[in-house]
Design a protein around this motif. Structure first.
Motif, PDB file in Angstrom:
ATOM      1  N   ILE A   4       0.867  -1.180   0.000  1.00 24.57           N
ATOM      2  CA  ILE A   4       0.000   0.000   0.000  1.00 24.57           C
ATOM      3  C   ILE A   4       0.901   1.226   0.000  1.00 24.57           C
ATOM      4  CG2 ILE A   4      -1.746   1.285   1.279  1.00 24.57           C
ATOM      5  CD1 ILE A   4      -2.638  -1.379   2.486  1.00 24.57           C
ATOM      6  N   MET A   5       0.611   2.139  -0.926  1.00 23.92           N
ATOM      7  CA  MET A   5       1.391   3.355  -1.019  1.00 23.92           C
ATOM      8  C   MET A   5       0.439   4.546  -1.060  1.00 23.92           C
ATOM      9  SD  MET A   5       4.081   4.716  -3.943  1.00 23.92           S
ATOM     10  CE  MET A   5       4.262   3.088  -4.552  1.00 23.92           C
ATOM     11  N   LEU A   6       0.732   5.547  -0.261  1.00 17.90           N
ATOM     12  CA  LEU A   6      -0.054   6.774  -0.280  1.00 17.90           C
ATOM     13  C   LEU A   6       0.726   7.821  -1.060  1.00 17.90           C
ATOM     14  CD1 LEU A   6      -1.305   7.115   3.407  1.00 17.90           C
ATOM     15  CD2 LEU A   6      -2.615   6.435   1.407  1.00 17.90           C
ATOM     16  N   LYS A   7       0.113   8.310  -2.116  1.00 16.42           N
ATOM     17  CA  LYS A   7       0.742   9.378  -2.897  1.00 16.42           C
ATOM     18  C   LYS A   7      -0.081  10.636  -2.707  1.00 16.42           C
ATOM     19  CE  LYS A   7       2.406   8.470  -6.943  1.00 16.42           C
ATOM     20  NZ  LYS A   7       2.550   8.075  -8.355  1.00 16.42           N
ATOM     21  N   ASP A   8       0.604  11.741  -2.566  1.00 16.22           N
ATOM     22  CA  ASP A   8      -0.041  13.044  -2.431  1.00 16.22           C
ATOM     23  C   ASP A   8      -1.011  13.086  -1.252  1.00 16.22           C
ATOM     24  OD1 ASP A   8       1.302  13.875  -4.775  1.00 16.22           O
ATOM     25  OD2 ASP A   8      -0.286  13.017  -6.010  1.00 16.22           O
ATOM     26  N   ALA A   9      -0.694  12.365  -0.191  1.00 15.89           N
ATOM     27  CA  ALA A   9      -1.542  12.370   1.001  1.00 15.89           C
ATOM     28  C   ALA A   9      -1.321  13.663   1.780  1.00 15.89           C
ATOM     29  CB  ALA A   9      -1.223  11.181   1.886  1.00 15.89           C
ATOM     30  N   ASP A  10      -2.379  14.131   2.375  1.00 12.72           N
ATOM     31  CA  ASP A  10      -2.325  15.333   3.206  1.00 12.72           C
ATOM     32  C   ASP A  10      -1.329  15.087   4.346  1.00 12.72           C
ATOM     33  OD1 ASP A  10      -2.879  17.145   5.382  1.00 12.72           O
ATOM     34  OD2 ASP A  10      -4.787  17.609   4.419  1.00 12.72           O
ATOM     35  N   PRO A  11      -0.391  16.002   4.562  1.00 18.07           N
ATOM     36  CA  PRO A  11       0.606  15.811   5.626  1.00 18.07           C
ATOM     37  C   PRO A  11      -0.025  15.635   7.015  1.00 18.07           C
ATOM     38  CG  PRO A  11       1.261  17.616   4.198  1.00 18.07           C
ATOM     39  CD  PRO A  11      -0.115  17.210   3.782  1.00 18.07           C
ATOM     40  N   VAL A  12      -1.155  16.274   7.248  1.00 14.55           N
ATOM     41  CA  VAL A  12      -1.828  16.124   8.540  1.00 14.55           C
ATOM     42  C   VAL A  12      -2.328  14.690   8.704  1.00 14.55           C
ATOM     43  CG1 VAL A  12      -3.787  16.892   9.938  1.00 14.55           C
ATOM     44  CG2 VAL A  12      -2.466  18.563   8.620  1.00 14.55           C
ATOM     45  N   LEU A  13      -2.872  14.105   7.633  1.00 17.53           N
ATOM     46  CA  LEU A  13      -3.339  12.723   7.674  1.00 17.53           C
ATOM     47  C   LEU A  13      -2.170  11.771   7.930  1.00 17.53           C
ATOM     48  CD1 LEU A  13      -5.531  10.562   7.279  1.00 17.53           C
ATOM     49  CD2 LEU A  13      -5.029  10.658   4.831  1.00 17.53           C
ATOM     50  N   VAL A  14      -1.074  11.985   7.244  1.00 18.64           N
ATOM     51  CA  VAL A  14       0.107  11.141   7.420  1.00 18.64           C
ATOM     52  C   VAL A  14       0.616  11.243   8.860  1.00 18.64           C
ATOM     53  CG1 VAL A  14       2.504  10.753   6.698  1.00 18.64           C
ATOM     54  CG2 VAL A  14       0.740  11.274   4.987  1.00 18.64           C
ATOM     55  N   ASP A  15       0.614  12.446   9.408  1.00 18.55           N
ATOM     56  CA  ASP A  15       1.049  12.640  10.791  1.00 18.55           C
ATOM     57  C   ASP A  15       0.129  11.903  11.760  1.00 18.55           C
ATOM     58  OD1 ASP A  15       2.796  13.935  12.779  1.00 18.55           O
ATOM     59  OD2 ASP A  15       0.949  15.012  13.330  1.00 18.55           O
ATOM     60  N   ARG A  16      -1.161  11.933  11.509  1.00 23.09           N
ATOM     61  CA  ARG A  16      -2.113  11.217  12.375  1.00 23.09           C
ATOM     62  C   ARG A  16      -1.870   9.710  12.329  1.00 23.09           C
ATOM     63  NH1 ARG A  16      -7.894  13.027  10.754  1.00 23.09           N
ATOM     64  NH2 ARG A  16      -8.449  11.705  12.506  1.00 23.09           N
ATOM     65  N   ILE A  17      -1.616   9.185  11.136  1.00 22.03           N
ATOM     66  CA  ILE A  17      -1.333   7.755  10.994  1.00 22.03           C
ATOM     67  C   ILE A  17      -0.046   7.405  11.740  1.00 22.03           C
ATOM     68  CG2 ILE A  17      -0.757   5.919   9.354  1.00 22.03           C
ATOM     69  CD1 ILE A  17      -2.554   7.460   7.312  1.00 22.03           C
ATOM     70  N   LYS A  18       0.965   8.254  11.620  1.00 21.82           N
ATOM     71  CA  LYS A  18       2.234   8.019  12.320  1.00 21.82           C
ATOM     72  C   LYS A  18       2.033   8.042  13.830  1.00 21.82           C
ATOM     73  CE  LYS A  18       5.378   9.757   8.784  1.00 21.82           C
ATOM     74  NZ  LYS A  18       6.303  10.835   8.404  1.00 21.82           N
ATOM     75  N   ARG A  19       1.184   8.955  14.327  1.00 23.75           N
ATOM     76  CA  ARG A  19       0.940   9.025  15.766  1.00 23.75           C
ATOM     77  C   ARG A  19       0.256   7.753  16.273  1.00 23.75           C
ATOM     78  NH1 ARG A  19      -2.401  13.815  16.801  1.00 23.75           N
ATOM     79  NH2 ARG A  19      -2.443  14.183  14.580  1.00 23.75           N
ATOM     80  N   VAL A  20      -0.686   7.217  15.492  1.00 20.64           N
ATOM     81  CA  VAL A  20      -1.334   5.957  15.874  1.00 20.64           C
ATOM     82  C   VAL A  20      -0.298   4.842  15.915  1.00 20.64           C
ATOM     83  CG1 VAL A  20      -2.979   4.184  15.131  1.00 20.64           C
ATOM     84  CG2 VAL A  20      -3.635   6.590  15.044  1.00 20.64           C
ATOM     85  N   ALA A  21       0.529   4.784  14.893  1.00 18.22           N
ATOM     86  CA  ALA A  21       1.572   3.745  14.834  1.00 18.22           C
ATOM     87  C   ALA A  21       2.516   3.856  16.028  1.00 18.22           C
ATOM     88  CB  ALA A  21       2.347   3.859  13.519  1.00 18.22           C
ATOM     89  N   ASP A  22       2.955   5.064  16.336  1.00 20.80           N
ATOM     90  CA  ASP A  22       3.869   5.272  17.461  1.00 20.80           C
ATOM     91  C   ASP A  22       3.206   4.908  18.789  1.00 20.80           C
ATOM     92  OD1 ASP A  22       5.822   6.137  15.720  1.00 20.80           O
ATOM     93  OD2 ASP A  22       5.466   8.275  16.096  1.00 20.80           O
ATOM     94  N   ALA A  23       1.952   5.316  18.961  1.00 23.54           N
ATOM     95  CA  ALA A  23       1.248   5.054  20.221  1.00 23.54           C
ATOM     96  C   ALA A  23       1.053   3.563  20.459  1.00 23.54           C
ATOM     97  CB  ALA A  23      -0.100   5.770  20.217  1.00 23.54           C
ATOM     98  N   ARG A  24       0.859   2.809  19.380  1.00 27.33           N
ATOM     99  CA  ARG A  24       0.614   1.369  19.513  1.00 27.33           C
ATOM    100  C   ARG A  24       1.898   0.546  19.394  1.00 27.33           C
ATOM    101  NH1 ARG A  24      -3.897   3.279  20.489  1.00 27.33           N
ATOM    102  NH2 ARG A  24      -5.859   2.632  19.594  1.00 27.33           N
ATOM    103  N   GLY A  25       2.988   1.202  18.999  1.00 26.98           N
ATOM    104  CA  GLY A  25       4.236   0.480  18.810  1.00 26.98           C
ATOM    105  C   GLY A  25       4.223  -0.372  17.551  1.00 26.98           C
ATOM    106  N   TRP A  26       3.437   0.042  16.561  1.00 24.65           N
ATOM    107  CA  TRP A  26       3.310  -0.703  15.311  1.00 24.65           C
ATOM    108  C   TRP A  26       4.186  -0.075  14.238  1.00 24.65           C
ATOM    109  CZ3 TRP A  26      -2.719  -0.214  15.110  1.00 24.65           C
ATOM    110  CH2 TRP A  26      -3.287  -1.072  16.048  1.00 24.65           C
ATOM    111  N   PRO A  27       4.648  -0.879  13.299  1.00 22.82           N
ATOM    112  CA  PRO A  27       5.279  -0.282  12.121  1.00 22.82           C
ATOM    113  C   PRO A  27       4.202   0.437  11.304  1.00 22.82           C
ATOM    114  CG  PRO A  27       5.225  -2.687  11.944  1.00 22.82           C
ATOM    115  CD  PRO A  27       4.672  -2.337  13.286  1.00 22.82           C
ATOM    116  N   LEU A  28       4.603   1.414  10.560  1.00 21.64           N
ATOM    117  CA  LEU A  28       3.653   2.234   9.800  1.00 21.64           C
ATOM    118  C   LEU A  28       2.747   1.404   8.881  1.00 21.64           C
ATOM    119  CD1 LEU A  28       2.795   5.149   9.557  1.00 21.64           C
ATOM    120  CD2 LEU A  28       4.518   5.465   7.795  1.00 21.64           C
ATOM    121  N   PRO A  29       3.263   0.409   8.139  1.00 25.07           N
ATOM    122  CA  PRO A  29       2.371  -0.373   7.273  1.00 25.07           C
ATOM    123  C   PRO A  29       1.268  -1.107   8.052  1.00 25.07           C
ATOM    124  CG  PRO A  29       4.640  -0.721   6.617  1.00 25.07           C
ATOM    125  CD  PRO A  29       4.672   0.053   7.901  1.00 25.07           C
ATOM    126  N   ARG A  30       1.620  -1.629   9.233  1.00 25.59           N
ATOM    127  CA  ARG A  30       0.603  -2.324  10.034  1.00 25.59           C
ATOM    128  C   ARG A  30      -0.466  -1.346  10.500  1.00 25.59           C
ATOM    129  NH1 ARG A  30       1.415  -5.347  15.833  1.00 25.59           N
ATOM    130  NH2 ARG A  30      -0.763  -5.892  16.129  1.00 25.59           N
TER     131      ARG A  30
END
Length: 87
Positions: A4-30
């Motif tokens: 799965i690849m996100l192209k031209d994704a809103d930086p705010v959306l990407v940041d939110r996804i990264k925060r979820v990944a960090d909070a859960r200790g998951w890699p970004l793809p998971r």
């Protein structure tokens, strides 16, 4: 599994996804896969939010604790509507 690849994704959306990944200790793809799955469940379903068992138990305990607040002239009346005709 499909990549799965996100192209031209809103930086705010990407940041939110990264925060979820960090909070859960998951890699970004998971995290992205989980969020897509959960979003599809909500979108395809009736839109209602459901708690898992642990969340439901915590919510029930919190409600029970609030119901146990003593009936006094101050704190316990916060947020309660007066009985009809009490004006």
């Amino acid at each position: 599994m499909t990549d799965i690849m996100l192209k031209d994704a809103d930086p705010v959306l990407v940041d939110r996804i990264k925060r979820v990944a960090d909070a859960r200790g998951w890699p970004l793809p998971r995290a992205l896969l989980y969020l897509l799955e959960q979003g599809l469940h909500v979108y395809e379903g009736d839109g209602s939010v459901r708690f898992d068992t642990k969340e439901a138990d915590v919510l029930a305990a919190a409600i029970a604790a609030l119901e146990g607040v003593p009936d006094d002239e101050g704190f316990a009346l916060i947020g309660r509507a007066p009985p009809p005709g009490a004006d």
